[in-house]
Motif scaffolding. Structure first.
Motif, PDB file in Angstrom:
ATOM      1  N   ARG A  17       0.824  -1.205   0.000  1.00 60.14           N
ATOM      2  CA  ARG A  17       0.000   0.000   0.000  1.00 60.14           C
ATOM      3  C   ARG A  17       0.862   1.261   0.000  1.00 60.14           C
ATOM      4  O   ARG A  17       0.567   2.222  -0.710  1.00 60.14           O
ATOM      5  CB  ARG A  17      -0.943   0.004   1.210  1.00 60.14           C
ATOM      6  CG  ARG A  17      -2.171  -0.810   0.960  1.00 60.14           C
ATOM      7  CD  ARG A  17      -3.203  -0.586   2.042  1.00 60.14           C
ATOM      8  NE  ARG A  17      -3.357  -1.859   2.728  1.00 60.14           N
ATOM      9  CZ  ARG A  17      -3.509  -2.028   4.023  1.00 60.14           C
ATOM     10  NH1 ARG A  17      -3.591  -1.002   4.817  1.00 60.14           N
ATOM     11  NH2 ARG A  17      -3.635  -3.224   4.533  1.00 60.14           N
ATOM     12  N   LEU A  18       1.929   1.225   0.775  1.00 60.85           N
ATOM     13  CA  LEU A  18       2.828   2.381   0.855  1.00 60.85           C
ATOM     14  C   LEU A  18       3.512   2.636  -0.492  1.00 60.85           C
ATOM     15  O   LEU A  18       3.571   3.779  -0.973  1.00 60.85           O
ATOM     16  CB  LEU A  18       3.876   2.177   1.953  1.00 60.85           C
ATOM     17  CG  LEU A  18       4.842   3.321   2.180  1.00 60.85           C
ATOM     18  CD1 LEU A  18       4.096   4.571   2.653  1.00 60.85           C
ATOM     19  CD2 LEU A  18       5.890   2.928   3.203  1.00 60.85           C
ATOM     20  N   ALA A  20       2.407   1.675  -3.448  1.00 60.21           N
ATOM     21  CA  ALA A  20       1.372   2.069  -4.407  1.00 60.21           C
ATOM     22  C   ALA A  20       1.005   3.540  -4.208  1.00 60.21           C
ATOM     23  O   ALA A  20       0.841   4.293  -5.179  1.00 60.21           O
ATOM     24  CB  ALA A  20       0.140   1.177  -4.257  1.00 60.21           C
ATOM     25  N   ALA A  21       0.881   3.963  -2.939  1.00 61.94           N
ATOM     26  CA  ALA A  21       0.562   5.366  -2.658  1.00 61.94           C
ATOM     27  C   ALA A  21       1.704   6.280  -3.120  1.00 61.94           C
ATOM     28  O   ALA A  21       1.467   7.338  -3.725  1.00 61.94           O
ATOM     29  CB  ALA A  21       0.292   5.559  -1.167  1.00 61.94           C
ATOM     30  N   ALA A  22       2.935   5.869  -2.870  1.00 61.80           N
ATOM     31  CA  ALA A  22       4.085   6.674  -3.300  1.00 61.80           C
ATOM     32  C   ALA A  22       4.136   6.759  -4.820  1.00 61.80           C
ATOM     33  O   ALA A  22       4.432   7.822  -5.392  1.00 61.80           O
ATOM     34  CB  ALA A  22       5.382   6.081  -2.745  1.00 61.80           C
ATOM     35  N   ALA A  24       1.542   6.562  -6.815  1.00 59.89           N
ATOM     36  CA  ALA A  24       0.434   7.430  -7.232  1.00 59.89           C
ATOM     37  C   ALA A  24       0.806   8.901  -7.045  1.00 59.89           C
ATOM     38  O   ALA A  24       0.556   9.733  -7.920  1.00 59.89           O
ATOM     39  CB  ALA A  24      -0.834   7.094  -6.444  1.00 59.89           C
ATOM     40  N   VAL A  25       1.418   9.234  -5.905  1.00 59.47           N
ATOM     41  CA  VAL A  25       1.847  10.611  -5.654  1.00 59.47           C
ATOM     42  C   VAL A  25       2.899  11.031  -6.675  1.00 59.47           C
ATOM     43  O   VAL A  25       2.842  12.129  -7.231  1.00 59.47           O
ATOM     44  CB  VAL A  25       2.366  10.776  -4.205  1.00 59.47           C
ATOM     45  CG1 VAL A  25       3.074  12.106  -4.020  1.00 59.47           C
ATOM     46  CG2 VAL A  25       1.226  10.643  -3.219  1.00 59.47           C
TER      47      VAL A  25
END
Length: 160
Positions: A17-18, A20-22, A24-25
């Motif tokens: 998740r971390l 994937a979030a990074a 996306a950002v």
């Protein structure tokens, strides 16, 4: 790509998740940068097009200006000293710094400039002498606080 997918699969759920979030950002930042760059390029192209139009216009009127020659403007001797000084100050960007002008004894002109750029002031005085035969009779120049800015009281007189 397979090695990245394999590496991603080795991560636990929280790390996935971390990452994937990074990602996306990072993707959003990259998208924003590309949009900003595109807008900047569009503005630069618009400015360039405007400057090309201005240049074309200047080139089109150049023959007329050249034919008019220096006689197009009235000689300084036919214009009042105050008009010459005011017009030339505005032309070089000192119009807002020129706070007062009043006749002085024996046909001179006393001018006051506040917070004027020193280099521009000196160039302006030289230009007055060269183009209009206006000389400096006396001058008092003091610093105006900010580097490069001065307050000046100058008495000007037309030369013979």
């Amino acid at each position: 790509m397979d090695s990245i997918a394999a590496w991603f699969q080795t991560l636990n759920e929280r790390e996935r998740r971390l990452v994937a979030a990074a990602a996306a950002v990072a993707g959003l930042v990259l998208l924003y940068a590309l949009v900003s760059l595109d807008r900047g390029v569009a503005r630069a192209e618009a400015r360039l097009a405007q400057k090309r139009q201005d240049l074309a216009w200047m080139q089109s009127v150049e023959p007329q200006l050249a034919a008019a020659g220096p006689a197009a403007a009235a000689p300084a001797s036919q214009r009042s000293l105050i008009v010459v000084v005011d017009n030339s100050a505005r032309e070089v960007g000192l119009g807002t710094a020129l706070t007062s002008s009043e006749p002085s004894p024996q046909g001179g002109l006393r001018v006051r400039l506040d917070r004027a750029p020193f280099d521009t002031l000196v160039g302006w005085l030289a230009r007055l002498e060269q183009q209009n035969r206006v000389r400096v009779e006396s001058a008092t120049i003091d610093g105006a606080g900010a580097p490069g800015l001065v307050n000046a009281a100058i008495v000007l007189r037309t030369g013979s």
